[in-house]
Design a protein around this motif. Sequence first.
Motif, PDB file in Angstrom:
ATOM      1  N   LYS A  95      76.129 107.076   1.462  1.00  0.00           N
ATOM      2  CA  LYS A  95      75.497 106.620   0.497  1.00  0.00           C
ATOM      3  C   LYS A  95      75.197 105.861   2.340  1.00  0.00           C
ATOM      4  O   LYS A  95      75.882 104.648   2.786  1.00  0.00           O
ATOM      5  N   LEU A  96      74.252 104.836   2.280  1.00  0.00           N
ATOM      6  CA  LEU A  96      73.434 104.333   3.789  1.00  0.00           C
ATOM      7  C   LEU A  96      72.587 103.059   3.016  1.00  0.00           C
ATOM      8  O   LEU A  96      71.691 103.806   2.410  1.00  0.00           O
ATOM      9  N   THR A  97      72.043 102.038   3.272  1.00  0.00           N
ATOM     10  CA  THR A  97      71.592 100.941   3.280  1.00  0.00           C
ATOM     11  C   THR A  97      71.122 100.380   4.082  1.00  0.00           C
ATOM     12  O   THR A  97      71.847  99.784   5.281  1.00  0.00           O
ATOM     13  N   ILE A  98      69.908  99.152   4.278  1.00  0.00           N
ATOM     14  CA  ILE A  98      69.542  98.719   5.622  1.00  0.00           C
ATOM     15  C   ILE A  98      68.781  97.292   4.820  1.00  0.00           C
ATOM     16  O   ILE A  98      68.146  97.196   3.770  1.00  0.00           O
ATOM     17  N   LEU A  99      69.483  95.785   4.889  1.00  0.00           N
ATOM     18  CA  LEU A  99      69.250  95.459   4.778  1.00  0.00           C
ATOM     19  C   LEU A  99      67.991  94.446   5.583  1.00  0.00           C
ATOM     20  O   LEU A  99      67.759  94.590   6.535  1.00  0.00           O
ATOM     21  N   ASP A 100      67.666  93.558   4.688  1.00  0.00           N
ATOM     22  CA  ASP A 100      66.299  92.423   5.093  1.00  0.00           C
ATOM     23  C   ASP A 100      66.414  91.807   6.603  1.00  0.00           C
ATOM     24  O   ASP A 100      65.670  92.311   7.512  1.00  0.00           O
ATOM     25  N   LYS A 101      67.678  91.134   6.594  1.00  0.00           N
ATOM     26  CA  LYS A 101      68.005  90.675   8.238  1.00  0.00           C
ATOM     27  C   LYS A 101      69.333  91.050   8.181  1.00  0.00           C
ATOM     28  O   LYS A 101      70.205  91.257   7.562  1.00  0.00           O
ATOM     29  N   GLY A 102      69.694  91.251   9.478  1.00  0.00           N
ATOM     30  CA  GLY A 102      71.852  91.228   9.559  1.00  0.00           C
ATOM     31  C   GLY A 102      71.715  90.215   8.804  1.00  0.00           C
ATOM     32  O   GLY A 102      71.569  89.279   9.542  1.00  0.00           O
ATOM     33  N   LEU A 103      73.290  91.109   9.423  1.00  0.00           N
ATOM     34  CA  LEU A 103      74.341  89.343   8.841  1.00  0.00           C
ATOM     35  C   LEU A 103      75.328  89.146  10.337  1.00  0.00           C
ATOM     36  O   LEU A 103      74.640  89.971  11.412  1.00  0.00           O
ATOM     37  N   THR A 104      75.607  87.285  10.387  1.00  0.00           N
ATOM     38  CA  THR A 104      76.174  87.107  11.432  1.00  0.00           C
ATOM     39  C   THR A 104      77.468  87.922  11.646  1.00  0.00           C
ATOM     40  O   THR A 104      78.074  88.647  10.385  1.00  0.00           O
ATOM     41  N   ILE A 105      77.335  87.906  12.976  1.00  0.00           N
ATOM     42  CA  ILE A 105      78.840  88.901  12.682  1.00  0.00           C
ATOM     43  C   ILE A 105      79.933  88.240  14.204  1.00  0.00           C
ATOM     44  O   ILE A 105      79.264  86.814  14.895  1.00  0.00           O
TER      45      ILE A 105
END
Length: 53
Positions: A43-53
């Motif tokens: 199962k996949l989802t995409i966040l509205d904004k990327g996370l800090t890496i």
Amino acid sequence: MRIKMTFNNEEFIIKMYDNPTSRDFMSRLPLTLTFKDHGGFEKLTILDKGLTI
């Protein structure tokens, strides 16, 4: 830190690491996501904004 996730009416306890990415994710909670089936086993989802890496 631990968080509780509910998926398909089942609850899971998730242990989060103490790092910038986890803290960024947790700062967005509570969060409702929509997941899509990928290949019949993920199962996949995409966040509205990327996370800090």
